[in-house]
Design an enzyme around this catalytic site. Structure first.
Site, short mmCIF file in Angstrom:
data_model
loop_
_atom_site.label_atom_id
_atom_site.label_comp_id
_atom_site.label_asym_id
_atom_site.label_seq_id
_atom_site.Cartn_x
_atom_site.Cartn_y
_atom_site.Cartn_z
N TYR A 262 3.45 -11.36 -11.69
CA TYR A 262 2.12 -10.76 -11.51
C TYR A 262 2.04 -10.12 -10.12
O TYR A 262 1.66 -8.95 -9.97
CB TYR A 262 1.03 -11.83 -11.68
CG TYR A 262 -0.36 -11.33 -11.41
CD1 TYR A 262 -1.06 -10.59 -12.35
CD2 TYR A 262 -0.98 -11.60 -10.18
CE1 TYR A 262 -2.33 -10.13 -12.08
CE2 TYR A 262 -2.26 -11.14 -9.91
CZ TYR A 262 -2.93 -10.41 -10.86
OH TYR A 262 -4.18 -9.95 -10.60
N LYS B 199 1.69 -6.12 -9.19
CA LYS B 199 0.57 -5.60 -8.40
C LYS B 199 1.07 -4.89 -7.14
O LYS B 199 0.51 -3.88 -6.71
CB LYS B 199 -0.40 -6.73 -8.02
CG LYS B 199 -1.26 -7.22 -9.19
CD LYS B 199 -2.20 -6.14 -9.72
CE LYS B 199 -3.18 -6.68 -10.74
NZ LYS B 199 -3.96 -5.59 -11.39
#
Lengths: 453, 253
Positions: free
Chosen positions: B158, B162
């Site tokens: 994740y 990002k």
């Protein structure tokens, strides 16, 4: 053709368009043939404050013209002027010949095409009406590529739809306008200092009709018993007899005194304390009453034009201008607005009150008989959107309206309510532009062409 | 068109059931807002959210949208834009947190999460950017995360996605600015939302509404990057320079 980011004088809502600068009428006609689905719009000097002279993703035709193209008919006090010429350039031609423009805005850097499209008004609105009242003929490039010559007696519905029509009926190529004969290029000015709003409105109501020009600067930061304290300047073109010597009776050669550099602080310099101090000084330096002071055209009509790019004073985030008019008997709204603005502690460097005379037949022309208030403020000012929407409600509930050339924030609802003749204007417009060739960011935002209804 | 205060009239929310995305839509000036499109995977859920937004003056449409189907992203965006007209603000809000115990051991699951959080977000941004470039104006709000500012061992896929999205959006925003398109990156910290339900809140935890307020203010001043809350900017400026051995021992990593 170049791709350019364009914004209004307020520098708040830039958008990108293809820009062409045609050299002559034939090139203007040729350029519009290549327009895509996002249409075409003419642009002059970009002095409207919001998005009126932008056409995002479409074509923008920037019109410039040479002073040599002006045809002056001194006997009839008329001039035929190319649309791309500025009032400044026109004055340089006609003032030495003893003429003045029928109407000028607070800046002389607007084109004749823009003056017609916005139906600009000036300090003489109560006496002479707006710009369109003095136009006798327009050569208008239509969407189908033909040129129509229109006037108040020649296709009047299209003429009045073009007047104040924000460039959405076609491209004004040239116009014939009636001029004001003048004896000198000087202005004879009376100045009054008024301690509060009541005395200002009383003075304007009682005395404006004795002057051709009248406008009041109001200190929106003054509070309490000083609320609405103002400086009222009124005047006329000076007669030859008022000049001590004939020399220079018709001089007109204003210059930029200074320009704001592009590296001005991004946050701007017009902070609340700075504006408050300026307002205090300005008010105090004004005599209580002064008569027959001789001023130049530039000093009287265009005081800010002496400072080049003064919009940069507001910093990178730009400024918004708010101008509304309410009917004459709704001066309560004017009072309430001044109170709200003062209480909101908004740093308005410029706030102007003017008493309008009768309007003209143009469905989208801004002026109606009543009171207009104009103010400039940094778009970054806190609480401004909320304050504006409170003002919007007051204005619209009172039967007032906003000025398209200044506006940068209203939506379709405010236009429907403020301009009850919108449908009539649209019908005239649609008849000459069924495919929707003429478009603008303003038209999209406020739904002038019918979207969003 | 956006007005001088950056308030949009037509908004596209990609990730139409995202708590932060919806909070942003709710935070826009309702007097300016006329039309909202919620593009989401679960139409029924989107419809419930649309119901909370709708009013006499605000039309809200729900469109089925599968972000990870990147080959058809442009077609999906084109279909929306063709029916709605100009998109003033698009919010790229969809993302999944993933289960780190799975995404750090299952290669296919790791790649699938990276596709949603990075590849699909890039595709959506480019697809919207193409439409906005043609219309000559518009703002794209890209929801990044402080998780990408310094990627934590707790959720590297994740965080890495990002980080990639954030970097992409910076470069892409600079590239497309000349076409009149404004890209604004939002770097929220821990936000109490559906996505983080059941997780322990990190320091400076915030809410979708607080993030939304910062986004609306950022659009008004055409900022390229905003942090939510603002304090995270100096905090992460410091954390970025914490030596690795120490960083790995910090409880928040």
């Amino acid at each position: 053709m170049t791709r350019e980011s364009l914004s209004g004088w307020g520098r708040t809502q830039p958008s990108v368009a293809e820009v062409v600068e045609p050299a002559d009428r034939a090139e203007v006609s040729a350029s519009i043939a290549g327009a895509g689905p996002r249409g075409v719009l003419a642009r002059g000097l970009g002095r409207s404050y919001g998005d009126a002279a932008q056409n995002a993703g479409g074509l923008v035709v920037r019109l410039r013209a040479a002073a040599g193209e002006v045809v002056l008919d001194a006997e009839r006090s008329e001039a035929t002027v190319p649309a791309g010429l500025s009032i400044d350039e026109l004055l340089r031609v006609i003032v030495p010949q003893g003429f003045f423009v029928p109407v000028t805005a607070g800046t002389r850097f607007v084109t004749i095409g823009g003056a017609i499209a916005s139906d600009i008004h000036g300090k003489n609105h109560h006496a002479d009406g707006s710009f369109g009242n003095h136009v006798t003929s327009i050569d208008l490039l239509l969407a189908d590529g033909s040129v129509a010559t229109i006037g108040p007696h020649d296709n009047p519905s299209l003429f009045w739809a073009t007047t104040g029509g924000m460039g959405l009926t076609g491209i004004v190529l040239s116009a014939t306008i009636r001029l004001i004969p003048i004896e000198t290029s000087r202005m004879s000015v009376d100045t009054d200092r008024l301690p509060d709003l009541d005395s200002l409105l009383a003075a304007m109501t009682e005395g404006d009709d004795r002057y051709r020009y009248s406008v009041a600067w109001v200190d929106l930061l003054a509070r309490g018993k000083n609320l609405g304290r103002s400086v009222l300047t009124r005047g006329d073109h000076a007669a030859l007899a008022q000049l001590s010597s004939r020399d220079g009776a018709f001089t007109y050669d204003p210059r930029h005194l200074v320009s704001v550099p592009s590296f001005a602080p991004p946050s701007g310099v017009l902070s609340l304390p700075a504006v408050a101090a300026f307002n205090e000084l300005w008010y105090r330096k004004t005599p209580r009453h002064r008569e027959h002071e001789l001023q130049s055209i530039a000093t009287f009509f265009h005081p800010l034009d002496g400072v080049g790019s003064w919009n940069r004073l507001y910093g990178a985030r730009g400024m918004v201008q708010y101008q509304f008019v309410v009917p004459m008997d709704r001066d309560d709204v004017l009072r309430r607005a001044v109170h709200l603005l003062s209480a909101g502690r908004v740093a308005c460097f410029l706030a102007i009150i003017k008493r309008f005379g009768p309007g003209n037949p143009a469905p989208l022309s801004f002026p109606i008989p009543g009171w207009t208030l104009t103010l400039d403020v940094s778009s970054a000012a806190s609480g401004l959107p909320e304050l504006f929407s409170e003002l919007d409600s007051l204005v619209l509930d009172a039967g007032g309206r906003h000025y398209f050339a200044k506006d940068a924030h209203i939506g379709p609802d405010a236009v429907r309510r403020g301009y009850p003749r919108l449908a009539e204007w649209r019908a005239t417009r649609d008849a000459v532009d069924p495919q929707g060739k003429w478009q603008s960011d303003l038209a999209r935002r406020v739904g002038l062409l019918g979207e969003g209804d | 068109m956006q007005n001088a205060f950056g308030n949009p009239q037509q908004v596209l929310l990609l990730g139409g059931t995202s708590d932060i995305g919806l909070a942003i839509v709710h935070a826009f000036d309702r007097s300016a807002l006329r039309r909202v499109v919620l593009a989401c995977r679960e139409v029924a859920k989107g419809e419930a959210k649309a119901q909370e937004l709708r009013s006499d003056s605000l039309q809200v449409d729900v469109v089925e949208f599968h972000a990870e189907a990147v080959a058809s992203t442009q077609a999906a965006i084109d279909a929306i834009a063709d029916s709605v007209g100009d998109i003033d603000v698009a919010i790229v809000a969809f993302a999944q947190l993933g289960d780190s115990t799975v995404t750090t051991t299952d290669a296919a699951a790791a790649a699938a999460l990276a596709v949603v959080d990075f590849g699909a977000a890039v595709a959506a941004t480019v697809a919207v950017g193409n439409r906005m470039r043609a219309q000559g104006h518009g703002s794209i709000v890209v929801l990044s995360s402080v998780a990408g500012e310094r990627v934590r061992m707790a959720n590297p896929v994740y965080g890495g996605a990002k980080a990639g999205l954030d970097g992409f959006a910076q470069g892409y925003g600079d590239a497309i600015a000349a076409d009149g398109v404004h890209v604004m990156i939002v770097r929220p910290g821990f936000v109490h939302s559906q996505m983080t339900t059941g997780k322990d809140a990190a320091p400076f935890a915030t809410t979708p509404d607080a993030v939304a307020k910062i986004v609306v203010a950022g659009l008004r001043s055409r900022r390229r990057m905003v942090w939510a809350p603002k304090i995270l900017r100096p905090v992460f400026s410091a954390l970025r320079h914490v030596p690795g051995p120490l960083w790995r021992r910090l409880p928040l990593s």
